[in-house]
Enzyme design. Sequence first.
Site, PDB file in Angstrom:
ATOM      1  N   SER A 193      12.809   3.577   1.098  1.00 25.08           N
ATOM      2  CA  SER A 193      14.267   3.490   1.126  1.00 25.08           C
ATOM      3  C   SER A 193      14.864   4.793   1.666  1.00 25.08           C
ATOM      4  O   SER A 193      14.551   5.195   2.780  1.00 25.08           O
ATOM      5  CB  SER A 193      14.790   3.126  -0.267  1.00 25.08           C
ATOM      6  OG  SER A 193      16.098   2.604  -0.202  1.00 25.08           O
ATOM      7  N   ASP A 202      10.230  -0.450   3.197  1.00 27.79           N
ATOM      8  CA  ASP A 202      11.375  -1.343   2.992  1.00 27.79           C
ATOM      9  C   ASP A 202      12.715  -0.707   3.354  1.00 27.79           C
ATOM     10  O   ASP A 202      13.673  -0.791   2.596  1.00 27.79           O
ATOM     11  CB  ASP A 202      11.407  -1.890   1.562  1.00 27.79           C
ATOM     12  CG  ASP A 202      12.079  -3.269   1.519  1.00 27.79           C
ATOM     13  OD1 ASP A 202      11.707  -4.110   2.356  1.00 27.79           O
ATOM     14  OD2 ASP A 202      12.972  -3.483   0.685  1.00 27.79           O
ATOM     15  N   HIS A 214      11.989  -4.481  -3.496  1.00 28.32           N
ATOM     16  CA  HIS A 214      12.330  -3.270  -2.742  1.00 28.32           C
ATOM     17  C   HIS A 214      11.501  -2.048  -3.142  1.00 28.32           C
ATOM     18  O   HIS A 214      11.044  -1.297  -2.284  1.00 28.32           O
ATOM     19  CB  HIS A 214      13.826  -2.982  -2.927  1.00 28.32           C
ATOM     20  CG  HIS A 214      14.322  -1.796  -2.163  1.00 28.32           C
ATOM     21  ND1 HIS A 214      14.174  -1.661  -0.794  1.00 28.32           N
ATOM     22  CD2 HIS A 214      14.988  -0.680  -2.579  1.00 28.32           C
ATOM     23  CE1 HIS A 214      14.724  -0.532  -0.394  1.00 28.32           C
ATOM     24  NE2 HIS A 214      15.211   0.090  -1.450  1.00 28.32           N
TER      25      HIS A 214
END
Length: 311
Positions: free
Chosen positions: A122, A146, A289
């Site tokens: 992220s 992700d 995620h």
Amino acid sequence: MVVATETSEFSYLPHQAQALNVPVPPVERVVLRLADGRELSALRFGDAPPVVTLLHGAGLNAHTWDTTALLLQQPALLIDLAGHGDSSWRDDLDYSPRTLARDVIFALENWTIEPQVLVGQSLGGLTAAAVASARPDLVRELITVDITPGLDTSAGPAALREFYAGPTDFASRDELVDRAMSFGLGGSRADTERGVFFNSRIRADGRVEWKHHFAHLAAQAMAPAGASSTAPDGAAAPILDATGWDDLTNAEAPITLVRATSGFVSEADGDEMLRRVPAAHVIAVDASHNVQETAPRELADLIRAVAHSPA
């Protein structure tokens, strides 16, 4: 070896390692003093110089990688990004990837002796891309987890902002755990208790507060009209803009995007990555995620394969 006690941040590792059927490597917390007086903190797994460096996402901390690091069984550096974990908050509230990358570069210059397999999830993924672009000599392989530049992550952060918009301090960690579980965050109570332990601290007055700056900025940004707030609009969320494409296209290291099938990066986003960075690899993993927590074994296997591949 790690000495585990009830109050040690490493007290969870022996149980985790036993469940994974792996040994517990030597682990220590290390700290760097930065030029502006802030501190940058990290965990160092193993007793040899790191070959893998791991960067967490927004609102998380280095311990989100514990299970992945145990499965890796490789010398690894797990960095608390500025404003997270045991690293200092930024007075200017600038948590954009290229700003965070400057701290990471300094860390790699001081804590590593060879180009790293740099893994970022992220916000950490965009930070890793900025590091690879600015200092190709420090990065052997780049793995982003992700995230792609310009990705609309509003659905995820919106729920988290609502969660963090409540109180920023609590009577106990149990109270904080109850709140997290009421929002459907975390898994089992034991898992949530572990996450809260690593993401909170006990103040001198005995109250428990979040460690990471974003929780406090979210609460300020969503304060009632007329209430005092020092947080600018949008300060509760990291800046995940499209400038990161330049970092990815300028990076010299081989690039792998790990796409969580139940995460933020869609198949179309993966195709866009390949269009912009044709030499990249995109690998889909059955995970949400936070892949390092929901599919740590698959992620560790991928990282280990890269670490063992010829340089």
